[in-house]
Design a protein around this motif. Structure first.
Motif, short mmCIF file in Angstrom:
data_model
loop_
_atom_site.label_atom_id
_atom_site.label_comp_id
_atom_site.label_asym_id
_atom_site.label_seq_id
_atom_site.Cartn_x
_atom_site.Cartn_y
_atom_site.Cartn_z
N LEU A 1 74.76 57.61 27.75
CA LEU A 1 75.48 57.05 26.60
C LEU A 1 74.76 55.82 26.06
O LEU A 1 74.59 55.67 24.84
N ASN A 2 74.33 54.94 26.96
CA ASN A 2 73.61 53.73 26.52
C ASN A 2 72.30 54.09 25.84
O ASN A 2 71.89 53.45 24.86
N LEU A 3 71.63 55.13 26.36
CA LEU A 3 70.37 55.57 25.76
C LEU A 3 70.60 56.12 24.35
O LEU A 3 69.86 55.79 23.41
N ILE A 4 71.66 56.93 24.21
CA ILE A 4 71.99 57.49 22.89
C ILE A 4 72.35 56.38 21.91
O ILE A 4 71.93 56.38 20.75
N ILE A 5 73.13 55.40 22.39
CA ILE A 5 73.54 54.28 21.53
C ILE A 5 72.31 53.49 21.08
O ILE A 5 72.22 53.07 19.91
N SER A 6 71.35 53.29 21.99
CA SER A 6 70.14 52.55 21.61
C SER A 6 69.32 53.33 20.58
O SER A 6 68.72 52.74 19.67
N TRP A 7 69.30 54.67 20.71
CA TRP A 7 68.59 55.49 19.73
C TRP A 7 69.27 55.43 18.36
O TRP A 7 68.60 55.49 17.32
N LEU A 8 70.61 55.33 18.38
CA LEU A 8 71.37 55.36 17.13
C LEU A 8 71.61 53.96 16.56
O LEU A 8 72.36 53.82 15.60
N PRO B 1 69.81 52.09 14.66
CA PRO B 1 69.52 51.94 13.21
C PRO B 1 70.66 52.39 12.30
O PRO B 1 70.70 52.01 11.13
N LEU B 2 71.60 53.22 12.82
CA LEU B 2 72.71 53.69 11.99
C LEU B 2 73.85 52.68 11.92
O LEU B 2 74.76 52.82 11.09
N LYS B 3 73.82 51.67 12.77
CA LYS B 3 74.93 50.72 12.86
C LYS B 3 75.22 50.02 11.53
O LYS B 3 76.39 49.85 11.16
N PRO B 4 74.19 49.60 10.77
CA PRO B 4 74.48 48.93 9.48
C PRO B 4 75.21 49.82 8.48
O PRO B 4 75.84 49.31 7.54
N PHE B 5 75.14 51.15 8.66
CA PHE B 5 75.77 52.07 7.72
C PHE B 5 77.23 52.34 8.06
O PHE B 5 77.92 53.02 7.30
N VAL B 6 77.69 51.84 9.20
CA VAL B 6 79.10 52.01 9.57
C VAL B 6 79.93 50.96 8.84
O VAL B 6 79.64 49.76 8.94
N LEU C 1 86.10 49.47 9.29
CA LEU C 1 86.52 50.47 10.27
C LEU C 1 86.15 49.99 11.66
O LEU C 1 84.98 50.01 12.05
N ASP C 2 87.12 49.54 12.38
CA ASP C 2 86.87 49.02 13.73
C ASP C 2 86.87 50.20 14.72
O ASP C 2 87.84 50.45 15.44
N ILE C 3 85.75 50.95 14.72
CA ILE C 3 85.63 52.15 15.56
C ILE C 3 84.66 51.86 16.70
O ILE C 3 83.51 51.47 16.45
N PRO C 4 85.09 52.04 17.95
CA PRO C 4 84.14 51.88 19.07
C PRO C 4 83.02 52.90 18.96
O PRO C 4 83.26 54.07 18.65
N TYR C 5 81.80 52.45 19.19
CA TYR C 5 80.63 53.32 19.08
C TYR C 5 80.60 54.03 17.72
O TYR C 5 80.44 55.25 17.63
N GLY C 6 80.74 53.25 16.68
CA GLY C 6 80.78 53.81 15.33
C GLY C 6 79.52 54.56 14.97
O GLY C 6 79.56 55.57 14.26
N GLU C 7 78.35 54.10 15.50
CA GLU C 7 77.10 54.77 15.19
C GLU C 7 77.06 56.18 15.78
O GLU C 7 76.48 57.10 15.19
N VAL C 8 77.71 56.35 16.95
CA VAL C 8 77.76 57.68 17.57
C VAL C 8 78.63 58.61 16.73
O VAL C 8 78.27 59.77 16.48
N VAL C 9 79.78 58.09 16.29
CA VAL C 9 80.68 58.89 15.44
C VAL C 9 79.98 59.27 14.14
O VAL C 9 80.06 60.42 13.68
#
Length: 209
Positions: free
Chosen positions: A41-48, A50-55, A59-67
């Motif tokens: 999960l941590n590896l996937i979050i680190s890969w994703l 770059p998507l964090k600024p687009f969340v 929307l206070d969503i945990p792991y928004g970049e994964v969603v």
């Protein structure tokens, strides 16, 4: 008296050791699963990341970049199904197939995935057990097709083509031609057989053969 006390203490320690060992062996698979899941999960979050600024910030969503990544994948799959982007993917695949170093790896992995997909009912017809690499040693393989009669060494007997994957890398293996009498068909699914091969027998199907 001293010997009796020593024996009692020894039994006590043996009992405690058995309890500890049983508890440890029970907890270890669960703990390793949690650790591997957390690392993945941590590896996937680190890969994703770059998507964090687009969340959206509201929307206070945990792991928004994964969603967001999951939604993008669903959207991309929908576009592939509805529109003509499939032709673009085919063009990319044709380009990869033409590359000398990439072609054997990509083609092998793609064919293997297709062979074990739910839609493919022809490539690997049945899971079989054969004596390989010598008599007395059995290997799990997949019956792919019946050998053409013109190629059979004995015209009076049926021969079949068998693929035996290697462990833990099932993309490589052995192609074997065997007579029907030397083939044992086992009643497990292709997915269960592949899981058993990749894990080296650690994972076994619930329905034993």
């Amino acid at each position: 008296m001293i010997r009796w006390i020593q024996k009692k203490i020894s039994r006590l320690f043996n009992g405690l050791w058995k309890l500890f060992r049983n508890g440890f062996l029970t907890i270890l698979p669960i703990a390793l699963t949690i650790v591997i899941f957390k690392i993945t999960l941590n590896l996937i979050i680190s890969w994703l990341e770059p998507l964090k600024p687009f969340v959206p910030t509201y929307l206070d969503i945990p792991y928004g970049e994964v969603v967001l990544a999951i939604l993008i994948i669903f959207l991309f799959g929908t576009i592939l199904k509805i529109f003509v982007m499939r032709s673009i993917i085919n063009t990319i695949e044709n380009f990869l197939i033409k590359l000398p170093l990439v072609r054997p790896i990509y083609s092998g992995i793609k064919q293997l995935v297709q062979a074990f997909s739910a839609h493919d009912k022809i490539t690997f017809k049945k899971v079989v057990l054969i004596e390989f690499p010598r008599k007395g040693i059995y290997s799990v393989g997949f019956l792919t097709s019946e050998l053409a009669p013109d190629l059979a060494p004995n015209k009076e007997e049926k021969f079949y083509n068998i693929f035996v994957p290697t462990t833990p890398n099932p993309t490589s293996g052995y192609f074997i031609i065997l007579p029907e009498r030397d083939i044992i068909i086992i009643s497990i699914t292709r997915q269960d057989a592949m899981a058993m091969i990749i894990s080296g027998g650690i994972i076994q199907p619930k329905k034993h053969f």
